[in-house]
Motif scaffolding. Structure first.
Motif, PDB file in Angstrom:
ATOM      1  N   ILE A  42       0.847  -1.189   0.000  1.00  0.00           N
ATOM      2  CA  ILE A  42       0.000   0.000   0.000  1.00  0.00           C
ATOM      3  C   ILE A  42       0.883   1.240   0.000  1.00  0.00           C
ATOM      4  CG2 ILE A  42      -1.825   1.245   1.223  1.00  0.00           C
ATOM      5  CD1 ILE A  42      -2.539  -1.432   2.581  1.00  0.00           C
ATOM      6  N   GLY A  43       0.540   2.206  -0.833  1.00  0.00           N
ATOM      7  CA  GLY A  43       1.311   3.444  -0.887  1.00  0.00           C
ATOM      8  C   GLY A  43       0.782   4.394  -1.937  1.00  0.00           C
ATOM      9  N   LYS A  44       1.608   5.375  -2.296  1.00  0.00           N
ATOM     10  CA  LYS A  44       1.241   6.369  -3.305  1.00  0.00           C
ATOM     11  C   LYS A  44       2.205   6.288  -4.483  1.00  0.00           C
ATOM     12  CE  LYS A  44       1.506   9.965  -0.550  1.00  0.00           C
ATOM     13  NZ  LYS A  44       1.423  11.342  -0.022  1.00  0.00           N
ATOM     14  N   LYS A  45       1.672   6.555  -5.679  1.00  0.00           N
ATOM     15  CA  LYS A  45       2.459   6.602  -6.912  1.00  0.00           C
ATOM     16  C   LYS A  45       3.283   5.321  -7.075  1.00  0.00           C
ATOM     17  CE  LYS A  45       2.724  11.646  -6.720  1.00  0.00           C
ATOM     18  NZ  LYS A  45       3.600  12.855  -6.673  1.00  0.00           N
ATOM     19  N   LEU A  46       2.636   4.189  -6.914  1.00  0.00           N
ATOM     20  CA  LEU A  46       3.317   2.896  -6.982  1.00  0.00           C
ATOM     21  C   LEU A  46       3.664   2.536  -8.426  1.00  0.00           C
ATOM     22  CD1 LEU A  46       1.151   0.801  -4.481  1.00  0.00           C
ATOM     23  CD2 LEU A  46       3.229   2.104  -4.012  1.00  0.00           C
ATOM     24  N   ASN A  47       4.871   2.040  -8.612  1.00  0.00           N
ATOM     25  CA  ASN A  47       5.292   1.507  -9.908  1.00  0.00           C
ATOM     26  C   ASN A  47       4.863   0.034  -9.942  1.00  0.00           C
ATOM     27  OD1 ASN A  47       6.706   0.399 -12.122  1.00  0.00           O
ATOM     28  ND2 ASN A  47       8.284   1.976 -11.952  1.00  0.00           N
ATOM     29  N   LYS A  48       3.639  -0.189 -10.369  1.00  0.00           N
ATOM     30  CA  LYS A  48       3.040  -1.519 -10.263  1.00  0.00           C
ATOM     31  C   LYS A  48       3.788  -2.559 -11.104  1.00  0.00           C
ATOM     32  CE  LYS A  48      -1.537   0.169  -9.022  1.00  0.00           C
ATOM     33  NZ  LYS A  48      -2.988   0.102  -9.275  1.00  0.00           N
ATOM     34  N   LYS A  49       4.290  -2.136 -12.234  1.00  0.00           N
ATOM     35  CA  LYS A  49       4.995  -3.070 -13.115  1.00  0.00           C
ATOM     36  C   LYS A  49       6.203  -3.681 -12.405  1.00  0.00           C
ATOM     37  CE  LYS A  49       7.706  -3.243 -17.387  1.00  0.00           C
ATOM     38  NZ  LYS A  49       8.190  -2.465 -18.561  1.00  0.00           N
ATOM     39  N   TYR A  50       7.036  -2.842 -11.805  1.00  0.00           N
ATOM     40  CA  TYR A  50       8.262  -3.345 -11.183  1.00  0.00           C
ATOM     41  C   TYR A  50       8.012  -3.964  -9.814  1.00  0.00           C
ATOM     42  CZ  TYR A  50      11.085  -1.522 -14.945  1.00  0.00           C
ATOM     43  OH  TYR A  50      11.632  -1.312 -16.175  1.00  0.00           O
ATOM     44  N   ILE A  51       6.970  -3.518  -9.155  1.00  0.00           N
ATOM     45  CA  ILE A  51       6.633  -4.195  -7.890  1.00  0.00           C
ATOM     46  C   ILE A  51       6.190  -5.618  -8.179  1.00  0.00           C
ATOM     47  CG2 ILE A  51       4.977  -4.254  -5.985  1.00  0.00           C
ATOM     48  CD1 ILE A  51       5.179  -1.201  -5.881  1.00  0.00           C
ATOM     49  N   HIS A  52       5.428  -5.813  -9.244  1.00  0.00           N
ATOM     50  CA  HIS A  52       5.069  -7.174  -9.658  1.00  0.00           C
ATOM     51  C   HIS A  52       6.323  -7.985  -9.955  1.00  0.00           C
ATOM     52  CE1 HIS A  52       0.668  -7.657 -10.139  1.00  0.00           C
ATOM     53  NE2 HIS A  52       0.675  -6.324 -10.117  1.00  0.00           N
ATOM     54  N   GLN A  53       7.272  -7.367 -10.639  1.00  0.00           N
ATOM     55  CA  GLN A  53       8.498  -8.075 -11.015  1.00  0.00           C
ATOM     56  C   GLN A  53       9.352  -8.449  -9.811  1.00  0.00           C
ATOM     57  OE1 GLN A  53      10.828  -6.251 -14.059  1.00  0.00           O
ATOM     58  NE2 GLN A  53       9.171  -6.240 -15.563  1.00  0.00           N
ATOM     59  N   ILE A  54       9.425  -7.560  -8.828  1.00  0.00           N
ATOM     60  CA  ILE A  54      10.324  -7.828  -7.705  1.00  0.00           C
ATOM     61  C   ILE A  54       9.865  -9.019  -6.877  1.00  0.00           C
ATOM     62  CG2 ILE A  54       9.293  -6.358  -5.920  1.00  0.00           C
ATOM     63  CD1 ILE A  54      12.106  -5.398  -5.257  1.00  0.00           C
ATOM     64  N   PHE A  55       8.580  -9.338  -6.944  1.00  0.00           N
ATOM     65  CA  PHE A  55       8.078 -10.509  -6.231  1.00  0.00           C
ATOM     66  C   PHE A  55       7.792 -11.682  -7.160  1.00  0.00           C
ATOM     67  CE2 PHE A  55       7.268  -7.303  -2.981  1.00  0.00           C
ATOM     68  CZ  PHE A  55       7.712  -7.972  -1.855  1.00  0.00           C
ATOM     69  N   ASN A  56       8.337 -11.589  -8.385  1.00  0.00           N
ATOM     70  CA  ASN A  56       8.178 -12.666  -9.346  1.00  0.00           C
ATOM     71  C   ASN A  56       9.523 -13.323  -9.572  1.00  0.00           C
ATOM     72  OD1 ASN A  56       8.323 -13.805 -12.204  1.00  0.00           O
ATOM     73  ND2 ASN A  56       6.117 -13.484 -11.959  1.00  0.00           N
ATOM     74  N   LYS A  57       9.616 -14.598  -9.338  1.00  0.00           N
ATOM     75  CA  LYS A  57      10.886 -15.339  -9.385  1.00  0.00           C
ATOM     76  C   LYS A  57      11.603 -15.174 -10.712  1.00  0.00           C
ATOM     77  CE  LYS A  57      12.737 -20.010  -8.761  1.00  0.00           C
ATOM     78  NZ  LYS A  57      12.383 -21.416  -8.481  1.00  0.00           N
ATOM     79  N   ASN A  58      10.881 -15.226 -11.818  1.00  0.00           N
ATOM     80  CA  ASN A  58      11.512 -15.214 -13.136  1.00  0.00           C
ATOM     81  C   ASN A  58      12.092 -13.859 -13.502  1.00  0.00           C
ATOM     82  OD1 ASN A  58      10.804 -17.901 -13.564  1.00  0.00           O
ATOM     83  ND2 ASN A  58       8.777 -17.333 -14.367  1.00  0.00           N
ATOM     84  N   ASN A  59      11.488 -12.793 -12.967  1.00  0.00           N
ATOM     85  CA  ASN A  59      11.922 -11.464 -13.362  1.00  0.00           C
ATOM     86  C   ASN A  59      12.798 -10.760 -12.333  1.00  0.00           C
ATOM     87  OD1 ASN A  59      10.557 -11.438 -15.842  1.00  0.00           O
ATOM     88  ND2 ASN A  59       8.623 -10.934 -14.833  1.00  0.00           N
ATOM     89  N   PHE A  60      13.088 -11.454 -11.227  1.00  0.00           N
ATOM     90  CA  PHE A  60      13.834 -10.799 -10.159  1.00  0.00           C
ATOM     91  C   PHE A  60      15.230 -10.373 -10.617  1.00  0.00           C
ATOM     92  CE2 PHE A  60      16.735 -11.027  -6.492  1.00  0.00           C
ATOM     93  CZ  PHE A  60      16.206  -9.986  -5.753  1.00  0.00           C
ATOM     94  N   LYS A  61      15.962 -11.259 -11.342  1.00  0.00           N
ATOM     95  CA  LYS A  61      17.314 -10.917 -11.791  1.00  0.00           C
ATOM     96  C   LYS A  61      17.282  -9.759 -12.789  1.00  0.00           C
ATOM     97  CE  LYS A  61      19.376 -15.478 -11.063  1.00  0.00           C
ATOM     98  NZ  LYS A  61      20.044 -16.646 -11.686  1.00  0.00           N
ATOM     99  N   LYS A  62      16.255  -9.731 -13.615  1.00  0.00           N
ATOM    100  CA  LYS A  62      16.121  -8.652 -14.587  1.00  0.00           C
ATOM    101  C   LYS A  62      15.974  -7.308 -13.881  1.00  0.00           C
ATOM    102  CE  LYS A  62      13.083  -7.078 -18.336  1.00  0.00           C
ATOM    103  NZ  LYS A  62      11.862  -7.389 -19.117  1.00  0.00           N
ATOM    104  N   LEU A  63      15.185  -7.262 -12.833  1.00  0.00           N
ATOM    105  CA  LEU A  63      14.979  -6.048 -12.069  1.00  0.00           C
ATOM    106  C   LEU A  63      16.252  -5.661 -11.327  1.00  0.00           C
ATOM    107  CD1 LEU A  63      13.042  -3.851 -10.970  1.00  0.00           C
ATOM    108  CD2 LEU A  63      12.542  -5.401  -9.092  1.00  0.00           C
ATOM    109  N   ASN A  64      16.957  -6.660 -10.838  1.00  0.00           N
ATOM    110  CA  ASN A  64      18.155  -6.451 -10.034  1.00  0.00           C
ATOM    111  C   ASN A  64      19.346  -6.019 -10.859  1.00  0.00           C
ATOM    112  OD1 ASN A  64      19.737  -6.374  -7.788  1.00  0.00           O
ATOM    113  ND2 ASN A  64      20.096  -8.587  -7.703  1.00  0.00           N
TER     114      ASN A  64
END
Length: 317
Positions: A294-316
């Protein structure tokens, strides 16, 4: 049926307080949980320390019960009254609920068999200044419409420090109760007092209900949004700590609260982030792994990625 509303801003410790109240009072409760998001977490976290026979949880998601047009809430309350009919019904609204709206809704269905008790607000001793500064509309609506203020996360505070916070909050109304000690030190009578005071609902000269409360309009800049994720993937605790630090960095938005639970092999863990502090600990096995942010002006795309196993390295990277 006596209804007790336990409100409090995000991360204030409402669920922890309710768990303690169940233990200390030994009363039978039905609890209505309303979470700001599509997924419920707190209901499962309350149940983990109790047998299903001791406590019943109703979870309302995908909408805030404080909305004046939300009929599902009052319908749920009437259904509970007409079917289970418990002696005590606890309503735990979302941390961004407007208490004045909830009182207004409940007052419409109160009659001789449904009584509204004086509402309670839980205030986080560590974060109340930040909440008052950045989310004053939510915070003040809950504070100004409660008859009892309970200071959470205050186990190590002295009575003088309690008094100082009371003065900072300007709690000088005669009808407002403020204990000068953490609720873990309460007496049996302190707990019983929560259930002894009815909320005053007055009638006008026509005999119609007239609810007295302080109503505050929400500024658009303070409106919060949420993300709910199911089946999150976390390999180990260091990885979770990294994710939480990214959330606290404000790179993905101004995050007020993040909470969830997950498993690593055969072990289950839960985490709770409030502003710039977080806690991680073990918990009982759950049906799935999930997180609510919960928050303001959330970057939903990357928040989804950071908790997704397959995309974590890409975000990192």
């Amino acid at each position: 049926m006596k209804i007790l509303i336990i409100s409090g801003f995000l991360g204030s410790g409402k669920t922890t307080f309710i768990k303690e109240m169940v233990k200390k009072t030994k009363k039978q409760f039905v609890i209505v949980e309303n979470e700001f998001g599509k997924l419920g977490l707190d209901g499962n976290l309350i149940k983990e320390n109790f047998n299903n026979e001791e406590i019943k949880i109703w979870e309302l998601t995908e909408g805030c019960i404080c909305c004046s047009l939300n009929l599902d809430f009052t319908h749920s309350i009437l259904t509970i009254a007409n079917t289970i009919n418990p002696e005590y019904l606890i309503v735990e609204p979302s941390g961004v609920a407007m208490l004045s709206n909830i009182i207004e809704q409940l007052s419409k269905i109160c009659y001789e068999n449904i009584v509204l008790l004086s509402p309670i607000v839980i205030i986080d001793a560590n974060n109340f200044k930040n909440n008052l500064e950045n989310y004053s509309e939510y915070f003040l609506d809950q504070l100004n419409n409660s008859s009892k203020v309970i200071l959470s996360k205050s186990e190590n505070l002295s009575e003088v420090e309690f008094s100082n916070i009371k003065n900072e909050l300007e709690i000088n109304r005669k009808l407002v109760n403020f204990n000068l000690t953490h609720y873990s030190n309460w007496t049996k009578q302190d707990w019983e007092n929560l259930f002894n005071n009815e909320y005053s609902i007055k009638k006008d000269h026509k005999g119609e209900l007239k609810v007295v409360f302080n109503k505050i309009e929400i500024d658009k800049e303070q409106i919060l949004e949420n993300i709910s994720l199911l089946n999150i993937k976390i390999k180990n605790i260091p990885e979770l700590i990294f994710k939480l630090n990214v959330l606290m960095s404000k790179q993905l938005g101004s995050i007020v609260r993040a909470k969830g639970y997950f498993n690593i092999k055969d072990f289950w863990f839960k985490f709770d982030l409030v502003n710039n502090n977080y806690e991680i600990c073990g918990c009982n096995p759950m049906e799935d792994s999930r997180v609510v942010i919960i928050g303001k002006k959330l970057n939903k795309k990357y928040i989804h990625q950071i908790f997704n196993k397959n995309n974590f390295k890409k975000l990192n990277s």
